[in-house]
Design a protein around this motif. Structure first.
Motif, PDB file in Angstrom:
ATOM      1  N   ASN A 392       1.127   2.772  -3.014  1.00 47.75           N
ATOM      2  CA  ASN A 392      -0.106   3.266  -3.699  1.00 47.75           C
ATOM      3  C   ASN A 392      -0.693   3.299  -5.549  1.00 47.75           C
ATOM      4  O   ASN A 392      -1.879   3.032  -5.943  1.00 47.75           O
ATOM      5  N   SER A 393       0.964   3.243  -5.749  1.00 46.31           N
ATOM      6  CA  SER A 393      -0.132   2.871  -7.454  1.00 46.31           C
ATOM      7  C   SER A 393       1.012   1.257  -7.800  1.00 46.31           C
ATOM      8  O   SER A 393      -0.341   1.579  -8.874  1.00 46.31           O
ATOM      9  N   CYS A 396      -3.438   1.818  -7.941  1.00 49.83           N
ATOM     10  CA  CYS A 396      -3.631   2.327  -9.113  1.00 49.83           C
ATOM     11  C   CYS A 396      -3.373   1.067 -10.387  1.00 49.83           C
ATOM     12  O   CYS A 396      -4.544   1.168 -10.666  1.00 49.83           O
ATOM     13  N   VAL A 496      -9.198   1.685  -1.433  1.00 55.92           N
ATOM     14  CA  VAL A 496      -8.592   3.059  -0.996  1.00 55.92           C
ATOM     15  C   VAL A 496      -8.538   3.046   0.697  1.00 55.92           C
ATOM     16  O   VAL A 496      -7.429   2.706   1.949  1.00 55.92           O
ATOM     17  N   TYR A 531      -2.543  10.286   1.894  1.00 54.34           N
ATOM     18  CA  TYR A 531      -2.952   9.135   0.720  1.00 54.34           C
ATOM     19  C   TYR A 531      -4.349   8.698   0.016  1.00 54.34           C
ATOM     20  O   TYR A 531      -3.687   8.247  -1.302  1.00 54.34           O
ATOM     21  N   TYR A 535      -3.191   8.235  -3.966  1.00 51.22           N
ATOM     22  CA  TYR A 535      -4.974   7.953  -4.908  1.00 51.22           C
ATOM     23  C   TYR A 535      -5.151   8.725  -6.602  1.00 51.22           C
ATOM     24  O   TYR A 535      -4.681   8.914  -7.252  1.00 51.22           O
TER      25      TYR A 535
END
Ligand SMILES: Cc1cc2nc3c(=O)[nH]c(=O)nc-3n(C[C@H](O)[C@H](O)[C@H](O)COP(=O)(O)OP(=O)(O)OC[C@H]3O[C@@H](n4cnc5c(N)ncnc54)[C@H](O)[C@@H]3O)c2cc1C
Length: 1125
Positions: A392-393, A396, A496, A531, A535
């Protein structure tokens, strides 16, 4: 369960996976993967043992002879001596014991060498653990072969040991089949033993490869059609086997294989280029392998001296200008590396096609772990959580890149990304469409209408998934993000959503291993919602409300891709079972997409502001202004004297234009839906009702229900008063809903399409008002979702049922249950196969006061003892599939918790159930009266020309109804009279003749249809009928709206008189208006070419169905007289 069955064919799975990723997925990097896919036509590899998997007896003998001073070659000669009947062959067939063999063999060897030969020592050596050891290179090859999904077998001429066991110094688990000569009693090269082996493997000779060191054995195999490979030394044999199978059998770099013939690149030229690039001191041979994946842009592993590189190139041949843009990949990876995004370090872009035939780029090889299975088997929950957090990061990080700062502002078009994407994938889907997929059709309509208003523009990866990330082998750190082929500038939320696809797919889904059947909490994996939240948190964004849209789009895109893959696979070789299975995978994915669209529709619908009453006072705020619009249709606008924003809350709004803005919008959407979907479907729906399938729900109607649901045009009926939090319905006031209800009344099929039809509406309202939470969960929710239907059983043949206190069916308590006995009829909806609930009215206590004898029970329709007697008809109409049924309840047992409110409360419930329901009936009657009047005005002779194209009267255009071509809104005669349709539609209507010809015929209005020398319109009676009808409709509507208004502001009880009045007025009015229209139509009015006969029967029935007119008249008179001085 269903999906498991659906996707159980493993062969099918790998084929689909390969094809899907070929389309979408390129793999530029090598890394260890945990699963593999097959990539050749072979299905099995059969190994001889001695000389192939372990040292051969001949080789063991050579060394032994030297050590034991036995003349060289003695053993070998003795082994083959005697052929079939020699001691060695008999021993291998299991025909003689070890002792007999050794005795005979000793004699033979001694005769041959003229010296005593200690054969026992040779035998011990041959069978000892140190010598009979499998070759590691072969063991590894077998592991790789099995990992690719191929079978392995050992087919050995072997023998029994002194301990009675056969000699097989191998790990049996490595083989699917083991065939031993001593057990079977047959030896190679006898063809029977090969056939036996093939049979056990379940493969054809041509699907297998046989490895042996002895030529006669190989020859026999070849003569059967088996591919053969002579083994001189195991290393060389494995290399040759690699070439045959087309994948690597020795671990060099995970997931690489020898370069395919068609994908070879000039090594010399490449080597020279690399040496120039890396420096002249670079020495050593160039090693080149091809990655398994990356067929779109072929990808190679290169080792040169101590350099490990990855080369990615365009495929050979003619390409579309924008496709396979390796230059773009190089550009974005270079830019992102500078912005701190983990990507493999790119080294060089070579656009000169003369080096290896196409442009290519080079990057550093990045070793690490790729997690192919999203459930991350073998890891701890905390590790899984950490991996998904890292994923997830890193996403980002990609989305936070300042595109201007890294020079990517022209990497793609900015803005409108989703619209463009939706159009692209619709086009792609259309181009590969093979049959109509209802969910895809709905999505194609739905997606463009629901494009998110707010879209950011960032770098978008385009295929962001767990298995596109290389992780550090020891830490939860993403070392590199791979596969940038689909990257562009666009809406980041698409990434996403795409990274959550696996969450909604089952673990055995053919193209992408899913998580939907895993317990995510237990595994430590965040849910899709978590999730998305994670985000937002990382990005500092507010929660994403419309993420269901993004999921719908993502699955739509997957379904469109799969459709393309499927179309290309239809080359004629695909079996019908495979094709069917493939179709199911697409259907599954598109249905998933549609489920998300429905959820999003509900979200929008629920978000609409609640229509709370401002005041509960009995007066109207409206100051009506009468403005006739250009088409002369009813269009007076009531401008309330309060602010427009709250115009219709608690107000007596007498025309839709006066509704508050959100409700007016809803009204307009409903109207549009009626025009676009409902009216055009009437002809087919009517045909279904007349067909043999009429007692099953019409698929078209079910499809329209789904569409309506996704538009938020669903459960509009539940009054705000009983559902103030809009938990179950639209939260409209009775007046607001009345206007919508009038629209629905224009088509007999519309109420069900919007889940607003009786008797379900009354039953749902009953459950909302009086049901316990358990009753709501069991019965209300499926009804609200439109999954089930229900009926209400009160009327009985043996008593005057207009008086509910007469009801005789008994409800007795017995052993903790209620037992029902009774005879009911005219039970609407009873015969519908979806009907699961019967709201039953019966007598619990004949001795209680008159109005406390009745009770209402919720009776499951599958309860034993319910016996359907027959369907009843209204003027011959069956109203299938629900119908009106006669039914016996014979000792039907129902749990006590199925009682509503409590014993003796039935009368109260029946009364409460009827208030809003009566408004619905009456407004629908007004809707069908409007349509009847409109039909009367647009009176058409319907000159249907039945014949082939060309045989039509001059001036009449015609077209064939063909393929997917949809008839326009006015494809049925019924449609000629929809007031909302444009003038052109009014004047032309299309009629399908029974030979299938669809012709456009002019509609002759009352102005142009002539009788007795004058147009109909000039016949006085018709004019009077039109005028009278208009007046009566207006009167009735005002009265119904007034009743609705009273219910809104003063409650159902205070509105009792008005409710009784509208019941007296509306059905009779509708019946008269419809009857006049029938008269104006002549005999045609009675036919099923027009909805008039059906409307007439409906209006007439309503003079009973809600209680006979007389009962309402009596009620009005009673209340009137109450106020007499
Ligand atoms: C299409 C259709 C659908 C229906 N669906 C349902 C359903 O889903 N569930 C259900 O339970 N029932 C249903 N009904 C039945 C309906 O509710 C009854 O027909 C109605 O309540 C009248 O009862 P009855 O037929 O027994 O007539 P009765 O009560 O026998 O009345 C017969 C006649 O007697 C006269 N009469 C009765 N009372 C008075 C009075 N107070 N003053 C003067 N005259 C009077 C009237 O002329 C009346 O028509 C349906 C009926 C129809 C036609």
């Amino acid at each position: 369960m269903y999906t498991r069955r659906l996707f159980q064919s493993s062969h099918h799975q790998w084929a689909w996976r390969a094809a899907f990723w070929k389309h979408i997925w390129c793999r530029p990097q090598g890394a260890h993967r945990r699963t593999h896919s097959r990539s050749s036509n072979y299905r099995a590899v059969i190994f001889d043992m001695g000389g192939v998997l372990i040292p051969s007896p001949g080789r063991v003998a050579t060394e032994w002879e030297v050590q034991n001073h036995v003349p060289s070659g003695t053993i070998l000669k003795a082994l083959i001596a005697g052929g079939e009947n020699g001691p060695w062959m008999k021993f291998m067939r299991g025909a003689i014991t070890v002792e007999d063999f050794l005795q005979e063999f000793r004699r033979l060897c001694s005769e041959m060498s003229k010296t005593s030969v200690p054969v026992d020592s040779f035998f011990s050596l041959l069978t000892c653990e140190q010598v009979a050891k499998p070759f590691p290179v072969m063991t590894e090859a077998i592991t790789q072969i099995r990992a690719k999904g191929l079978q392995t077998a050992v087919l050995s001429n072997n023998f029994y040991l002194p301990n009675g066991k056969s000699f097989l110094p191998l790990d049996r688990k490595q083989f699917d089949v083991v065939v031993e000569s001593c057990i079977e009693g047959v030896c190679k090269p006898d063809p029977r033993i090969y056939k036996l082996c093939l049979e056990r493997l379940g493969v054809q000779p041509s699907e297998s490869i046989f490895l042996d060191d002895l030529t006669p054995n190989l020859k026999a195999a070849a003569s059967l059609g088996i591919h053969i490979l002579k083994v001189n030394d195991p290393e060389t044999a494995v290399k040759e086997l690699e070439t045959l199978l087309g994948f690597a059998l020795r671990i060099v770099v995970p997931n690489t294989r020898p370069v395919r013939k068609t994908m070879e690149i000039p090594k010399d030229s490449l080597e020279k280029y690399l040496k120039d690039m890396l420096g002249s001191q670079t020495t050593g041979p160039l090693e080149l392998f091809q990655f398994d994946h990356g067929q779109s842009n072929p990808t190679y592993y290169i080792r040169l001296a101590n350099h490990q590189l990855v080369l990615r190139k365009k495929p050979p041949g003619k390409l579309l200008p924008s496709a396979h843009a390796v230059e773009r990949e190089f550009r974005i990876m270079k830019a992102l590396a500078n912005a701190g995004v983990p990507v493999p370090k790119v080294l060089d872009l070579c656009e000169d096609s003369s080096i290896i035939g196409t442009p290519f780029y080079l990057m550093e090889y990045c070793p690490g772990l790729i997690y192919k299975d999203p459930s991350l088997p073998g890891l701890e929950p905390s590790q899984r959580q950490a991996i998904y957090t890292a994923m997830n990061s890193v996403l980002c990080k990609i989305h936070s890149v300042d595109i201007k700062a890294v020079g990517l502002e022209n990497y793609g078009k900015q803005g409108d990304y989703i619209s463009r994407q939706v159009q692209t994938w619709i086009k792609q889907y259309r181009a590969s469409e093979t049959s109509t997929n209802p969910a895809m059709e709905r999505l194609i309509e739905w997606l463009p209408l629901h494009i998110p208003e707010e879209q950011k523009t960032t770098v978008v990866h385009g295929d962001f998934r767990l298995d596109n990330l290389i992780f550090h082998p020891e830490k939860t750190e993403v070392l590199a993000v791979l596969d940038w082929e689909l990257s562009t500038l666009g809406d980041p939320l698409v990434d996403v959503a795409f990274s959550c696809l696996a969450h909604y797919l089952p673990s055995d889904f053919p193209i992408l291993r899913g998580l939907s059947d895993c317990d995510l909490t237990q595994l430590g994996i965040p849910t899709a919602e978590e999730y998305f939240r994670m985000y937002c948190l990382h990005m500092g964004l507010p929660p994403i409300e419309n993420w269901n849209f993004y999921m719908a789009f993502s699955f739509f895109r997957v379904a469109a891709i799969l459709q393309g893959v499927y179309k290309r696979s239809l080359t004629g070789q695909a079996s019908s079972a495979t094709a069917k299975q493939s179709g199911k995978v697409i259907e599954f994915t598109s249905n998933l997409a549609w489920d998300f669209a429905v959820k999003e529709g509900f979200r929008i619908f629920k978000k609409m502001p609640a229509t709370k009453l401002l005041k509960r006072s009995y007066h109207t705020w409206a100051s009506p202004q009468c403005l006739l619009n250009a088409t002369g249709m009813r269009s007076y606008i009531s401008f309330p004297d309060t602010s427009r924003a709250n115009a219709s809350k608690g107000a007596l709004v007498i025309s839709p234009e006066g509704l508050s803005q959100p409700v007016r919008e809803q009204y307009c959407r409903l109207k549009r839906f009626m025009e676009q979907h409902v009216y055009p479907a009437e002809w087919e729906l009517q045909r279904h009702q007349a067909s043999v399938k009429r007692w099953t729900p019409s698929p078209l109607l079910e499809d329209l229900k789904e569409k309506a649901k996704a538009e938020g045009l669903w459960n509009l009926f539940l009054p705000l008063e009983i559902d103030p939090e809009k938990k179950y319905g639209a939260g409209l006031t009775n007046v607001e809903y009345a206007h919508l209800c009038e629209l629905m009344g224009m088509s007999p099929y519309a109420p069900e399409i919007f889940n607003c039809s009786a008797p379900d509406t009354g039953n749902m309202e009953l459950l909302v008002r009086y049901g316990t939470e358990e009753q709501k969960a069991r019965w209300l929710m499926p009804l609200l979702e439109g999954k089930t239907r229900s009926c209400f059983a009160m009327t009985e043949p043996q008593v005057a049922s207009s008086d509910a206190t007469n009801i005789e069916s008994s409800i007795r308590e017995e052993n903790g249950l209620y037992v029902i006995n009774g005879h009911k009829w005219w039970i609407s909806g009873l015969l519908d196969p979806r009907c699961q609930l019967c709201v039953f009215m019966g007598r619990t206590d004949p001795h209680a006061p008159r109005h406390q004898q009745q009770s209402v029970l919720l009776v499951p329709m599958d309860s034993p003892g319910i016996k359907i007697v027959r369907p009843l008809t209204v003027y011959g109409l069956e109203d299938a599939p629900g119908g009106h049924g006669e039914v016996l309840f014979d000792h039907v047992r129902v749990p006590k918790e199925n009682m509503v409110l409590g014993p003796g409360r039935g009368f109260e419930i029946a009364q409460g159930r009827l208030g809003p329901g009566r408004i619905h009936h009456c407004m629908r009657l007004i809707g069908c009266s409007e349509r009847a009047l409109a039909l009367m005005k647009a009176r058409s002779p319907m000159q249907i020309k039945v014949g082939r194209k060309g045989a039509l009267a001059p001036g009449l255009s015609s077209r064939w109804r063909s393929g997917r071509q949809r008839a326009p809104a006015a494809s049925t005669p019924c449609l000629a009279a929809i007031p909302a349709l444009p003038a052109q539609t009014w004047l032309n209507c299309q009629v399908e003749g029974f030979l299938g010809v669809v012709c456009t015929v002019p509609v002759l209005t009352v102005k142009s249809r002539v009788a007795f020398g004058k147009p109909l319109v000039e016949q006085g009676t018709l004019l009077a009928d039109i005028a009278q009808s208009r007046v009566e409709i207006e009167q009735a509507r005002l009265l119904v709206l007034k009743a609705a208004h009273l219910m809104d502001v003063a409650g159902n009880k205070a509105a009792a008189l008005d409710i009784a009045m509208i019941k007296m007025v509306a059905p009779s009015m509708a019946y008269r208006v419809i009857d006049r229209a029938i008269q104006a139509f002549g005999a045609a009015g009675l036919s099923s070419d027009y909805p008039l006969a059906q409307f007439s029967a409906g209006a007439r029935a309503l003079r009973f169905a809600d209680g006979p007119d007389e009962v309402h008249r009596a009620a009005v008179a009673k209340m009137e007289l109450k106020h007499c001085p």
